[in-house]
Design an enzyme around this catalytic site. Structure first.
Site, PDB file in Angstrom:
ATOM      1  N   ASP A 104     -27.024 -71.136  -8.222  1.00  0.00           N
ATOM      2  CA  ASP A 104     -27.928 -69.951  -8.461  1.00  0.00           C
ATOM      3  C   ASP A 104     -28.592 -69.179  -6.862  1.00  0.00           C
ATOM      4  O   ASP A 104     -28.276 -69.923  -5.930  1.00  0.00           O
ATOM      5  CB  ASP A 104     -28.595 -70.024  -9.570  1.00  0.00           C
ATOM      6  N   CYS A 125     -44.006 -75.110   2.301  1.00  0.00           N
ATOM      7  CA  CYS A 125     -43.165 -76.726   3.103  1.00  0.00           C
ATOM      8  C   CYS A 125     -44.183 -78.220   2.926  1.00  0.00           C
ATOM      9  O   CYS A 125     -43.044 -79.136   2.508  1.00  0.00           O
ATOM     10  CB  CYS A 125     -42.887 -76.825   5.065  1.00  0.00           C
ATOM     11  N   TYR A 162     -21.581 -70.604 -11.997  1.00  0.00           N
ATOM     12  CA  TYR A 162     -22.499 -70.467 -11.771  1.00  0.00           C
ATOM     13  C   TYR A 162     -23.308 -71.113 -13.580  1.00  0.00           C
ATOM     14  O   TYR A 162     -23.276 -72.637 -13.855  1.00  0.00           O
ATOM     15  CB  TYR A 162     -23.659 -70.285 -11.522  1.00  0.00           C
ATOM     16  N   GLU A 202     -29.395 -68.910 -19.974  1.00  0.00           N
ATOM     17  CA  GLU A 202     -28.370 -68.543 -18.781  1.00  0.00           C
ATOM     18  C   GLU A 202     -27.996 -68.017 -18.635  1.00  0.00           C
ATOM     19  O   GLU A 202     -27.361 -66.694 -17.512  1.00  0.00           O
ATOM     20  CB  GLU A 202     -27.473 -69.885 -18.586  1.00  0.00           C
TER      21      GLU A 202
END
Length: 465
Positions: A252, A311, A234, A151
């Site tokens: 994020d 989508c 975050y 991270e």
DNA sequence: AAAACGGGGCC
DNA sequence: GGCCCAGTTTT
């Protein structure tokens, strides 16, 4: 009035639709000659957590679907599955109309719920999750050290760029104790090329804290993690969720994009951060919080991409207001960035009789803090176009100017460096480290300094780390 | 609230 | 060339 016109247009489109292949935004706009802002605000249909669409009409229905053809218009197929929720979200149809519409073409009729379904996202994630070196196997929790290390590296950095560095670090320092025992210089050298070097210094500081004061165990809550150097909102949420399954959001850039589109958040970033975070947190499930966080990221990386999102493959397509309005690609909006000034400077590459190069360490704080560089004059935007580079030289010598310039882009300015070279038979008395050419690959040299050395030495025998 | 802080990939 | 990226810290 508008509504009546809207239904009439929809019926028209339905009747002649088979021959048309309308793109999504065009189709919806055509339905009622509606601009995006004539459709109800997103908050009305998709508030945090609940809020079913309002029944937008109690008037008589116009019998949509009574004159149905056997297949939906081609344009509708291209949307993926259009259901009750999406149609109601337009609010230009009554419940009855949209439900009949859906049934008439065997579309799913979704009752009651308008918001995104977390279960649908998790089911998608179970099939499509990315395989990444820091991830645990499905159903397992990852090692907190692995999660933390990845991270930190992933802050403002793409997965592709991190991959190699992550493997190198984990191979070289398999535990937080071993990382804590490393020298800062070794950590910086291993980090060289990854950027944002404050991360590497904070990484080392945190490793020492965790190994020295916490018995090698990371805090298991976001609040506890937040107190460690280099861990902001975050990263705290991400580690807490992924390593410990605490129900925390990890917002994020992926999550910001997904959520801004899903709820049609028009406020530009970074002003929208608070709202996006609240909306994301409201979706976090009590179980599988870590999978949820990673699922949102994978959705953003694989489906809900900045450009050309897919989508029709999205598990949240039904609920996505940005998609309903045909404005997915315009979200999230972002405040304009200031343009970058041009700065100039001079670098001096010094080579001794044995081919060693003089390097000096930069100040701990500030740009490229703690990293190495050849002697370098100050750089600034105010350098005149013509100036005497020799006044910047670290000592008197026969300086040969290399033709051309080294150009480099930083986040907030652009840099042009002239490079001078001196080959010396005797080392001058000057602060710095003499590094053999073959050892440059392992030095803590940021990319711009490698460019300067390559330009000055006329060789690329040392590869960037 | 705004600025500082890297670098590489992709169109 | 412009945009973007598993953001945090400092001012």
């Amino acid at each position: 009035m508008l509504e009546k016109k809207c239904r009439a247009r929809l019926r028209l489109e339905c009747q002649r639709g088979a021959g048309r292949a309308l793109a999504q935004p065009d189709w919806y706009r055509k339905i009622g000659d509606l601009g995006p802002d004539n459709i109800a605000p997103a908050q009305d249909q998709c508030g945090i957590g609940e809020a079913p669409a309002r029944d937008c009409s109690s008037g008589q229905h116009t019998g949509i679907g009574s004159d149905r053809s056997t297949a939906p218009p081609a344009g509708i197929n291209r949307l993926g599955r259009v259901g009750y929720a999406t149609l109601c979200a337009l609010r230009s149809l009554s419940h009855g109309d949209s439900e009949r519409f859906a049934k008439s073409w065997n579309m799913p009729v979704l009752r009651g719920r308008q918001g995104p379904r977390v279960e649908a996202l998790l089911a998608w994630y179970d099939v499509h999750r990315r395989v990444l070196p820091w991830r645990a196997q499905a159903g397992m929790r990852a090692d907190p050290y692995h999660v933390w290390l990845s991270e930190i590296m992933l802050q403002q950095t793409t997965v592709q760029a991190v991959d190699r560095y992550y493997r190198t670090f984990l191979s070289r320092w398999p535990t937080v104790e071993q990382l804590a025992a490393a020298s800062l210089d070794d950590v910086l050298a291993a980090w060289a090329g990854l950027g944002y070097y404050a991360r590497a210094r904070n990484l080392h500081r945190t490793a020492k804290i965790v190994a020295g004061q916490m018995a090698g165990r990371f805090p298991e809550t976001a609040a506890g993690l937040r107190a460690l150097p280099g861990i902001g909102p975050y990263t705290a949420g991400a580690i807490a969720a992924i390593a410990f399954d605490e129900p925390q959001a990890a917002v994020d850039a992926n999550a910001e994009r997904v959520i801004a589109r899903l709820f049609y958040v028009k406020t530009p970033l970074p002003a929208a951060k608070a709202e996006l975070r609240a909306r994301t947190q409201a979706l976090v499930p009590q179980r599988r919080a870590g999978d949820f966080a990673q699922a949102v990221m994978d959705l953003g990386a694989l489906i809900c991409t900045p450009k050309a999102p897919q989508c029709p493959r999205c598990p949240w397509q039904e609920a996505c207001i940005g998609r309903v309005r045909g404005l997915v690609e315009t979200l999230p909006r972002k405040a304009p960035k200031p343009d970058r000034p041009l700065k100039r400077g001079v670098a001096f590459v010094v080579v001794d009789a044995k081919g060693a190069v003089l390097l000096q360490r930069r100040a701990e704080k500030g740009l490229l803090g703690g990293m190495m560089q050849p002697p370098l004059g100050p750089w600034g935007a105010d350098f005149p176009a013509e100036y005497d580079a020799m006044t910047q030289a670290p000592f008197a010598a026969t300086w040969i100017k290399r033709p051309g310039l080294v150009r480099h882009q930083f986040t907030h300015f652009e840099l042009e460096i002239e490079v001078y070279v001196a080959k010396l038979t005797r080392r001058p008395r000057i602060q710095g480290r003499w590094v053999q050419a073959h050892a440059l690959a392992e030095a803590a040299l940021p990319t711009v300094m490698r460019k300067i050395l390559v330009h000055g030495l006329g060789t690329t025998t040392f590869a960037p780390a």
